[in-house]
Structure formats: C-alpha cells, structure tokens
Scaffold this motif. Structure first.
Motif, PDB file in Angstrom:
ATOM      1  N   ARG A  31      13.374 -27.433 -70.555  1.00  0.00           N
ATOM      2  CA  ARG A  31      12.362 -28.411 -70.983  1.00  0.00           C
ATOM      3  C   ARG A  31      10.953 -27.833 -70.851  1.00  0.00           C
ATOM      4  N   LEU A  32      10.714 -27.111 -69.779  1.00  0.00           N
ATOM      5  CA  LEU A  32       9.405 -26.470 -69.606  1.00  0.00           C
ATOM      6  C   LEU A  32       9.185 -25.428 -70.694  1.00  0.00           C
ATOM      7  N   LEU A  33      10.199 -24.640 -70.981  1.00  0.00           N
ATOM      8  CA  LEU A  33      10.118 -23.639 -72.031  1.00  0.00           C
ATOM      9  C   LEU A  33       9.799 -24.297 -73.372  1.00  0.00           C
ATOM     10  N   ILE A  34      10.488 -25.388 -73.680  1.00  0.00           N
ATOM     11  CA  ILE A  34      10.249 -26.109 -74.931  1.00  0.00           C
ATOM     12  C   ILE A  34       8.824 -26.662 -74.959  1.00  0.00           C
ATOM     13  N   ALA A  35       8.357 -27.169 -73.835  1.00  0.00           N
ATOM     14  CA  ALA A  35       6.991 -27.713 -73.765  1.00  0.00           C
ATOM     15  C   ALA A  35       5.955 -26.624 -74.029  1.00  0.00           C
ATOM     16  N   VAL A  36       6.164 -25.449 -73.458  1.00  0.00           N
ATOM     17  CA  VAL A  36       5.221 -24.342 -73.686  1.00  0.00           C
ATOM     18  C   VAL A  36       5.260 -23.928 -75.157  1.00  0.00           C
ATOM     19  N   TYR A  37       6.457 -23.851 -75.731  1.00  0.00           N
ATOM     20  CA  TYR A  37       6.557 -23.538 -77.157  1.00  0.00           C
ATOM     21  C   TYR A  37       5.855 -24.602 -77.996  1.00  0.00           C
ATOM     22  N   ALA A  38       5.977 -25.860 -77.617  1.00  0.00           N
ATOM     23  CA  ALA A  38       5.319 -26.934 -78.365  1.00  0.00           C
ATOM     24  C   ALA A  38       3.797 -26.795 -78.298  1.00  0.00           C
ATOM     25  N   VAL A  39       3.270 -26.463 -77.123  1.00  0.00           N
ATOM     26  CA  VAL A  39       1.829 -26.251 -76.986  1.00  0.00           C
ATOM     27  C   VAL A  39       1.385 -25.093 -77.875  1.00  0.00           C
ATOM     28  N   PHE A  40       2.152 -24.024 -77.878  1.00  0.00           N
ATOM     29  CA  PHE A  40       1.803 -22.883 -78.722  1.00  0.00           C
ATOM     30  C   PHE A  40       1.963 -23.209 -80.203  1.00  0.00           C
ATOM     31  N   THR A  77      10.433 -24.205 -81.128  1.00  0.00           N
ATOM     32  CA  THR A  77      10.360 -25.470 -80.386  1.00  0.00           C
ATOM     33  C   THR A  77      11.480 -26.410 -80.797  1.00  0.00           C
ATOM     34  N   VAL A  78      11.617 -26.612 -82.093  1.00  0.00           N
ATOM     35  CA  VAL A  78      12.634 -27.545 -82.603  1.00  0.00           C
ATOM     36  C   VAL A  78      14.036 -27.041 -82.276  1.00  0.00           C
ATOM     37  N   SER A  79      14.284 -25.770 -82.524  1.00  0.00           N
ATOM     38  CA  SER A  79      15.646 -25.254 -82.337  1.00  0.00           C
ATOM     39  C   SER A  79      16.052 -25.193 -80.869  1.00  0.00           C
ATOM     40  N   LEU A  80      15.113 -24.940 -79.978  1.00  0.00           N
ATOM     41  CA  LEU A  80      15.446 -24.947 -78.548  1.00  0.00           C
ATOM     42  C   LEU A  80      15.798 -26.348 -78.064  1.00  0.00           C
ATOM     43  N   ALA A  81      15.222 -27.352 -78.704  1.00  0.00           N
ATOM     44  CA  ALA A  81      15.465 -28.732 -78.283  1.00  0.00           C
ATOM     45  C   ALA A  81      16.767 -29.304 -78.839  1.00  0.00           C
ATOM     46  N   ALA A  93      16.991 -16.283 -83.388  1.00  0.00           N
ATOM     47  CA  ALA A  93      16.252 -15.619 -84.468  1.00  0.00           C
ATOM     48  C   ALA A  93      14.746 -15.840 -84.318  1.00  0.00           C
ATOM     49  N   ALA A  94      14.342 -17.059 -83.997  1.00  0.00           N
ATOM     50  CA  ALA A  94      12.914 -17.361 -83.853  1.00  0.00           C
ATOM     51  C   ALA A  94      12.299 -16.602 -82.686  1.00  0.00           C
ATOM     52  N   VAL A  95      12.986 -16.579 -81.557  1.00  0.00           N
ATOM     53  CA  VAL A  95      12.439 -15.919 -80.370  1.00  0.00           C
ATOM     54  C   VAL A  95      12.406 -14.396 -80.567  1.00  0.00           C
ATOM     55  N   LEU A  96      13.425 -13.852 -81.216  1.00  0.00           N
ATOM     56  CA  LEU A  96      13.409 -12.414 -81.513  1.00  0.00           C
ATOM     57  C   LEU A  96      12.292 -12.070 -82.497  1.00  0.00           C
ATOM     58  N   THR A  97      12.095 -12.920 -83.498  1.00  0.00           N
ATOM     59  CA  THR A  97      11.002 -12.716 -84.458  1.00  0.00           C
ATOM     60  C   THR A  97       9.661 -12.752 -83.739  1.00  0.00           C
ATOM     61  N   GLU A  98       9.526 -13.684 -82.818  1.00  0.00           N
ATOM     62  CA  GLU A  98       8.294 -13.774 -82.038  1.00  0.00           C
ATOM     63  C   GLU A  98       8.073 -12.499 -81.230  1.00  0.00           C
ATOM     64  N   LEU A 136       6.412 -15.110 -73.163  1.00  0.00           N
ATOM     65  CA  LEU A 136       7.206 -16.251 -73.614  1.00  0.00           C
ATOM     66  C   LEU A 136       8.508 -15.861 -74.316  1.00  0.00           C
ATOM     67  N   PRO A 137       8.506 -14.916 -75.258  1.00  0.00           N
ATOM     68  CA  PRO A 137       9.792 -14.588 -75.885  1.00  0.00           C
ATOM     69  C   PRO A 137      10.775 -13.908 -74.924  1.00  0.00           C
ATOM     70  N   ILE A 138      10.258 -13.205 -73.954  1.00  0.00           N
ATOM     71  CA  ILE A 138      11.142 -12.580 -72.965  1.00  0.00           C
ATOM     72  C   ILE A 138      11.822 -13.667 -72.137  1.00  0.00           C
ATOM     73  N   LEU A 139      11.035 -14.644 -71.700  1.00  0.00           N
ATOM     74  CA  LEU A 139      11.618 -15.772 -70.972  1.00  0.00           C
ATOM     75  C   LEU A 139      12.577 -16.553 -71.862  1.00  0.00           C
ATOM     76  N   GLY A 140      12.208 -16.718 -73.121  1.00  0.00           N
ATOM     77  CA  GLY A 140      13.082 -17.414 -74.067  1.00  0.00           C
ATOM     78  C   GLY A 140      14.407 -16.708 -74.249  1.00  0.00           C
ATOM     79  N   LEU A 141      14.380 -15.398 -74.377  1.00  0.00           N
ATOM     80  CA  LEU A 141      15.631 -14.639 -74.531  1.00  0.00           C
ATOM     81  C   LEU A 141      16.485 -14.706 -73.271  1.00  0.00           C
TER      82      LEU A 141
END
Length: 150
Positions: A31-40, A77-81, A93-98, A136-141
């Motif tokens: 949820r925190l990860l998604i929130a940070v992605y939403a802010v970005f 953001t959407v796909s993580l949720a 795919a989104a996080v790797l692209t990032e 962020l993408p490292i944490l996401g992966l």
C-alpha cells in the motif's frame, strides 16, 4: 477410510483442502509502494502538463519523456493495486520500463546535459526528486518478486 462430503458434494476434510493463495500486492508495505507511485503519477503528470503547455518548443524531448514517465507511473499505480496474474505482468512491465527509463535518461542527462536542456522526472537519476525515481523501481521489483502470483 471414507471421504467426507457435505451437502453440496464438496470435500470437507481439512487435510484434502488446498489453501487459496491470495494476491497480496496491495496490502501491507504494498500500500505504501502504491501510494508513492500515485504521488509520482500525479506530480509527473502535472509537471509534464505544465512543461508541454508552456515550454514545449524549448525542449520537446525532455517534455515528452516527462509525459512518458507520467504514463508509466499511472500504469504502475493502477496495476500494483489490482489483483491477478495479468495485472502482475503489467506491473512488472511498468516497473521495468521505469527502471530502464531512469537509468538511460539519467545517464544521458549526466554525460550529455545539452540533450536535456530542461529536466525530466528521470534526469540525473531523479536528483530533483531526491533520487526516489531511482530507488522506487528497485523497491517495486523486490516487492513484485516477493508477491508473485502462483
């Protein structure tokens, strides 16, 4: 030994039941990860919109890349949720692209600053955002690796 069945004909023996693995990307630290992605997503979209509306002719590549980063953050953001294997793949795919984007744009902006007369979200590895776009993408992966659907 006789197999127990309930009225509906399903197996009621706890030893025979397999626990359903729940898709938990959007719980706990997710949820925190998604929130940070939403802010970005919001900040990158606002930045790109402003840059494109007011300064596009000065640095079109930088502003298009800011808009691309915004789209990547929105998709992440959407796909993580969302639960499910398909959304997991979209997240990956989104996080790797990032990650590729921040590494490539960061390196180009560092070694050839003339190529980016205006900063993007990913310029200098996200220095303008406290290097969060790099981390962020490292944490996401790492999170996606821990929460792979079965």
């Amino acid at each position: 030994m006789k197999e127990e069945r309930n009225v509906t004909g399903t197996d009621t023996n706890p030893a025979n039941r397999q626990p359903k693995q729940k898709d938990t990307r959007n719980t706990g630290p997710g949820r925190l990860l998604i929130a940070v992605y939403a802010v970005f997503a919001l900040s990158a979209t606002a930045r790109a919109g402003y840059q494109i509306a007011t300064k596009f002719a000065e640095a079109p590549l930088a502003h298009i890349l800011s808009a691309f980063a915004a789209v990547v953050y929105i998709v992440a953001t959407v796909s993580l949720a969302k639960p499910g294997r398909t959304w997991f793949k979209v997240s990956l795919a989104a996080v790797l692209t990032e990650l590729v984007g921040v590494l490539v744009v960061g390196a180009i902006s560092l070694f050839d600053p003339v190529a980016f007369p205006h900063d993007t979200v990913w310029s200098l590895f996200g220095r303008g955002y406290g290097f969060v776009p790099l981390v962020l993408p490292i944490l996401g992966l790492l999170w996606l690796n821990k929460r792979q659907p079965s």
